[in-house]
Design a protein around this motif. Structure first.
Motif, mmCIF file in Angstrom:
data_model
loop_
_atom_site.group_PDB
_atom_site.id
_atom_site.type_symbol
_atom_site.label_atom_id
_atom_site.label_comp_id
_atom_site.label_asym_id
_atom_site.label_seq_id
_atom_site.Cartn_x
_atom_site.Cartn_y
_atom_site.Cartn_z
ATOM 1 N N ILE A 1 9.550 6.330 4.624
ATOM 2 C CA ILE A 1 8.116 6.461 4.911
ATOM 3 C C ILE A 1 7.444 5.090 4.858
ATOM 4 O O ILE A 1 6.569 4.779 5.681
ATOM 5 N N THR A 2 7.863 4.260 3.933
ATOM 6 C CA THR A 2 7.333 2.895 3.842
ATOM 7 C C THR A 2 7.679 2.112 5.104
ATOM 8 O O THR A 2 6.834 1.397 5.654
ATOM 9 N N PHE A 3 8.912 2.250 5.587
ATOM 10 C CA PHE A 3 9.329 1.580 6.817
ATOM 11 C C PHE A 3 8.486 2.048 8.001
ATOM 12 O O PHE A 3 8.025 1.238 8.810
ATOM 13 N N ILE A 4 8.264 3.349 8.096
ATOM 14 C CA ILE A 4 7.439 3.900 9.172
ATOM 15 C C ILE A 4 6.008 3.371 9.069
ATOM 16 O O ILE A 4 5.377 3.040 10.081
ATOM 17 N N ALA A 5 5.488 3.251 7.849
ATOM 18 C CA ALA A 5 4.140 2.717 7.646
ATOM 19 C C ALA A 5 4.049 1.266 8.103
ATOM 20 O O ALA A 5 3.048 0.860 8.719
ATOM 21 N N ILE B 1 0.831 -1.210 0.000
ATOM 22 C CA ILE B 1 0.000 0.000 0.000
ATOM 23 C C ILE B 1 0.865 1.259 0.000
ATOM 24 O O ILE B 1 0.643 2.173 -0.800
ATOM 25 N N ALA B 2 1.864 1.307 0.875
ATOM 26 C CA ALA B 2 2.683 2.520 1.001
ATOM 27 C C ALA B 2 3.597 2.720 -0.207
ATOM 28 O O ALA B 2 3.655 3.811 -0.782
ATOM 29 N N ARG B 3 4.310 1.699 -0.570
ATOM 30 C CA ARG B 3 5.347 1.843 -1.598
ATOM 31 C C ARG B 3 4.777 1.790 -3.018
ATOM 32 O O ARG B 3 5.092 2.630 -3.849
ATOM 33 N N LEU B 4 3.969 0.794 -3.282
ATOM 34 C CA LEU B 4 3.510 0.592 -4.647
ATOM 35 C C LEU B 4 2.281 1.431 -5.010
ATOM 36 O O LEU B 4 2.200 1.944 -6.125
ATOM 37 N N LEU B 5 1.336 1.571 -4.094
ATOM 38 C CA LEU B 5 0.141 2.343 -4.407
ATOM 39 C C LEU B 5 0.352 3.852 -4.248
ATOM 40 O O LEU B 5 -0.102 4.632 -5.066
ATOM 41 N N PHE B 6 1.029 4.241 -3.157
ATOM 42 C CA PHE B 6 1.230 5.660 -2.897
ATOM 43 C C PHE B 6 2.595 6.179 -3.335
ATOM 44 O O PHE B 6 2.833 7.381 -3.307
#
Length: 129
Positions: A89-93, A78-83
């Motif tokens: 930020i992906t790690f934090i998500a 969701i974080a890396r590929l969609l947004f």
């Protein structure tokens, strides 16, 4: 799809794996402080004992690892590929997802674990019958 008689119903609702009539947990809300691990001793409908032996739910820790990985992968996608978020930020998500959903992961793992050992028996009689 989600109807009584399926393992998925018992896993997602936290109901008795044998009769699907009653919740295994004292409080259905996993986010209520102090009630995450509190389970009924037995099912009030079919008298199924949930803790088959001492330390029975230690096996659920293995299941929780797999469920946690599934949540982490979902957060990554969701974080890396969609947004298109950056790596940090992906790690934090991922970390936020794991912390936020920890009670849900624990309950799902316990539900999956106990459903490996019981099968649905609709003819399970109520107590006193």
């Amino acid at each position: 799809m989600l109807k009584k008689g399926t393992k998925l119903y018992s896993i997602l609702t936290g109901s008795c794996p044998k009769c699907h009539q009653e919740s295994m947990y004292v409080n259905k809300n996993p986010y209520k402080p102090g009630h995450l691990f509190k389970m009924n001793e037995r099912c009030g409908h079919c008298d199924t004992k949930y803790k088959i032996e001492p330390s029975f739910f230690y096996g659920a820790m293995y299941v929780s690892y797999a469920v946690g990985i599934a949540f982490a992968v979902a957060a990554f996608v969701i974080a890396r590929l969609l947004f298109g978020a950056s790596l940090i930020i992906t790690f934090i998500a991922i970390v936020a997802t794991m912390v936020l959903f920890m009670p849900v992961i624990i309950r799902l793992s316990r539900n999956i674990w106990i459903n490996l050992f019981f099968k649905y028996e609709p003819e399970s009689k109520a107590l006193g019958n």
